[in-house]
Design a protein around this motif. Structure first.
Motif, mmCIF file in Angstrom:
data_model
loop_
_atom_site.group_PDB
_atom_site.id
_atom_site.type_symbol
_atom_site.label_atom_id
_atom_site.label_comp_id
_atom_site.label_asym_id
_atom_site.label_seq_id
_atom_site.Cartn_x
_atom_site.Cartn_y
_atom_site.Cartn_z
ATOM 1 N N PRO A 134 0.895 -0.924 -0.018
ATOM 2 C CA PRO A 134 -0.146 0.094 0.164
ATOM 3 C C PRO A 134 1.117 1.492 -0.142
ATOM 4 O O PRO A 134 1.583 1.308 0.109
ATOM 5 C CB PRO A 134 -0.823 -0.338 1.757
ATOM 6 C CG PRO A 134 -0.210 -0.759 1.831
ATOM 7 C CD PRO A 134 0.088 -2.452 1.147
ATOM 8 N N ASP A 141 -2.883 2.361 6.247
ATOM 9 C CA ASP A 141 -1.559 2.375 4.939
ATOM 10 C C ASP A 141 -1.839 3.272 3.916
ATOM 11 O O ASP A 141 -0.924 3.413 2.921
ATOM 12 C CB ASP A 141 -2.274 0.694 4.623
ATOM 13 C CG ASP A 141 -2.354 -0.589 4.929
ATOM 14 O OD1 ASP A 141 -1.850 -0.392 5.475
ATOM 15 O OD2 ASP A 141 -3.057 -1.261 4.717
ATOM 16 N N ARG A 142 -2.668 4.077 3.926
ATOM 17 C CA ARG A 142 -3.102 4.349 2.462
ATOM 18 C C ARG A 142 -2.719 6.297 3.382
ATOM 19 O O ARG A 142 -3.152 7.142 2.820
ATOM 20 C CB ARG A 142 -4.428 4.886 2.213
ATOM 21 C CG ARG A 142 -4.882 3.689 1.621
ATOM 22 C CD ARG A 142 -5.873 3.480 1.049
ATOM 23 N NE ARG A 142 -6.128 2.677 0.251
ATOM 24 C CZ ARG A 142 -6.385 0.932 0.187
ATOM 25 N NH1 ARG A 142 -5.485 1.354 1.427
ATOM 26 N NH2 ARG A 142 -6.366 0.165 -0.547
ATOM 27 N N GLY A 149 -10.581 0.194 1.176
ATOM 28 C CA GLY A 149 -9.923 0.593 0.361
ATOM 29 C C GLY A 149 -10.525 1.725 -0.594
ATOM 30 O O GLY A 149 -10.152 2.517 -0.681
ATOM 31 N N GLU A 177 -7.610 -9.113 1.702
ATOM 32 C CA GLU A 177 -7.555 -9.017 0.256
ATOM 33 C C GLU A 177 -7.623 -10.693 -0.931
ATOM 34 O O GLU A 177 -8.344 -11.095 -1.791
ATOM 35 C CB GLU A 177 -6.700 -8.261 0.044
ATOM 36 C CG GLU A 177 -7.042 -6.827 0.507
ATOM 37 C CD GLU A 177 -6.050 -5.973 0.574
ATOM 38 O OE1 GLU A 177 -6.395 -4.777 0.278
ATOM 39 O OE2 GLU A 177 -4.881 -6.214 0.089
ATOM 40 N N ARG A 197 -6.789 0.120 6.202
ATOM 41 C CA ARG A 197 -6.685 0.614 5.423
ATOM 42 C C ARG A 197 -6.176 2.193 5.025
ATOM 43 O O ARG A 197 -5.868 2.995 4.204
ATOM 44 C CB ARG A 197 -8.024 0.500 4.673
ATOM 45 C CG ARG A 197 -8.645 -1.219 4.460
ATOM 46 C CD ARG A 197 -7.542 -1.332 3.090
ATOM 47 N NE ARG A 197 -6.414 -1.771 4.096
ATOM 48 C CZ ARG A 197 -5.912 -3.565 5.245
ATOM 49 N NH1 ARG A 197 -7.437 -4.053 5.113
ATOM 50 N NH2 ARG A 197 -5.061 -3.617 5.145
#
Length: 363
Positions: free
Chosen positions: A38, A314-315, A279, A136, A311
């Motif tokens: 990510p 991660d982003r 995500g 995922e 998420r």
């Protein structure tokens, strides 16, 4: 909720979106294409991991994984089926023993950093290696079907699985079967979790068949313990106190690409979106704003919130929130139960994102 007018001297950028209005659909081909580290881990490498000198297992992990990555080079670049690999070369299916490495440790010790560094260091083209969370991976099987997933990933040199915590016996059987097929195809495996492989699922399900699957799965990995404190909070001040609803709403209306949601309503909406799409749910955001944060009502809701927190982290999407502080999201019963490490990870990550958001207040 009625929007709070912008303060004097500030000008609204755009109206915030509501995550509750989003119902993302993710096509199967996108699921495969996005099996890469990510954004937060785009630039990490073994060289950027700073081992704690008081925790020798951290330096050892870097050394072992660097050797592991180097051992994955060879003939696979030419497309030949039989590559020579020092660690996990293609061997007859009858040969037993570990065919992957398993990073075990507490939250915040840098396991995902190391897993992503392994992905980057492996001498193969991006399409020959895959990186994804356990959620995922199971969703990929759901989208492509089992056999097509085996064919899609079977040509890879490396599969990295983050957050490898098995919560459901059905998923355990599915992933155990998938990894067995991939090992037979010569795919090297690497995974992270907060529990040693032989202890996965312990205390959650007692069925003999389930435990048998767990034991078979654990044999696929060489455990590598990583000790340490949560790096996200080493030497940092206490977590920022919750904001007022007015502060959060104003920031949402004066910061571009913001979302604004009532926290209880958002929790309810998460139940309608598959966790593998969280995500996509946060796509395009610069900041996520929550009002009226309160205790999570039940375990199912709590586990969905854990995935959303992952998420967002991660982003690198900062979080502004009013209501209760994040360390009071989960009940004592939850924090003492079988999923406690997931909940502590979520608290750790949301707290870090709240710190990241402080500069957006403009006050």
């Amino acid at each position: 909720m009625r929007p709070v007018p912008a303060s004097p001297g500030s000008s609204p950028v755009s109206s915030p979106v509501s995550l509750c209005d989003r119902e993302p659909r993710v096509p199967a081909e996108r699921l495969v294409a996005e099996m890469v580290p990510p954004p937060r881990f785009d630039s990490v490498r073994f060289e950027t991991y700073v081992p704690d000198p008081n925790r020798p297992s951290q330096a050892e992990a870097v050394s072992v994984l660097s050797t592991f990555a180097a051992g994955l080079g060879g003939a696979a670049d030419t497309g030949q089926g039989q590559s020579r690999r020092r660690w996990f070369g293609r061997k007859p299916a009858a040969e037993a023993g570990p065919r992957g490495v398993y990073l075990d440790g507490g939250y915040g010790v840098g396991k995902t950093h190391l897993l992503a560094s392994l992905w980057h260091a492996t001498p193969a083209a991006p399409e020959q290696k895959a990186f994804g969370t356990f959620v995922e991976l199971t969703n990929l099987v759901g989208a492509l079907g089992f056999q097509q997933t085996v064919r899609t990933l079977g040509g890879h040199r490396l599969l990295c699985i983050d957050e490898f915590e098995l919560d459901d016996p059905g998923d355990t059987v599915l992933v155990s079967s998938l990894l067995s097929r991939l090992v037979e195809a010569g795919v090297a495996l690497a995974a992270t979790s907060n529990t040693l492989p032989g202890k996965l699922g312990e205390g959650r399900f007692a069925a003999a068949d389930f435990m048998r699957e767990i034991q078979g799965l654990s044999a696929r990995f060489r455990p590598l313990r990583i000790d340490g404190d949560d790096y996200r909070h080493r030497g940092l001040p206490e977590a920022p106190a919750p904001l007022t609803t007015e502060q959060v709403t104003r920031a949402a209306h004066t910061t571009g690409a913001a979302s604004l949601d009532d926290f209880p309503a958002l929790l309810a909406h998460l139940a309608t979106v598959h966790p593998s799409r969280y995500g996509a749910l946060t796509e395009g955001l610069r900041v996520a704003c929550f009002t009226d944060v309160g205790p999570v009502p039940d375990q199912s809701t709590a586990l969905r919130l854990v995935v959303l927190a992952d998420r967002l982290y991660d982003r690198e999407i900062p979080v502004l929130a009013s209501g209760l502080p994040f360390d009071r999201l989960f009940s004592e019963e939850m924090l003492n139960g079988g999923y406690r490490k997931k909940y502590f990870r979520a608290i750790s990550r949301l707290t870090a994102l709240a710190r990241d958001a402080k500069g957006l207040l403009g006050e």
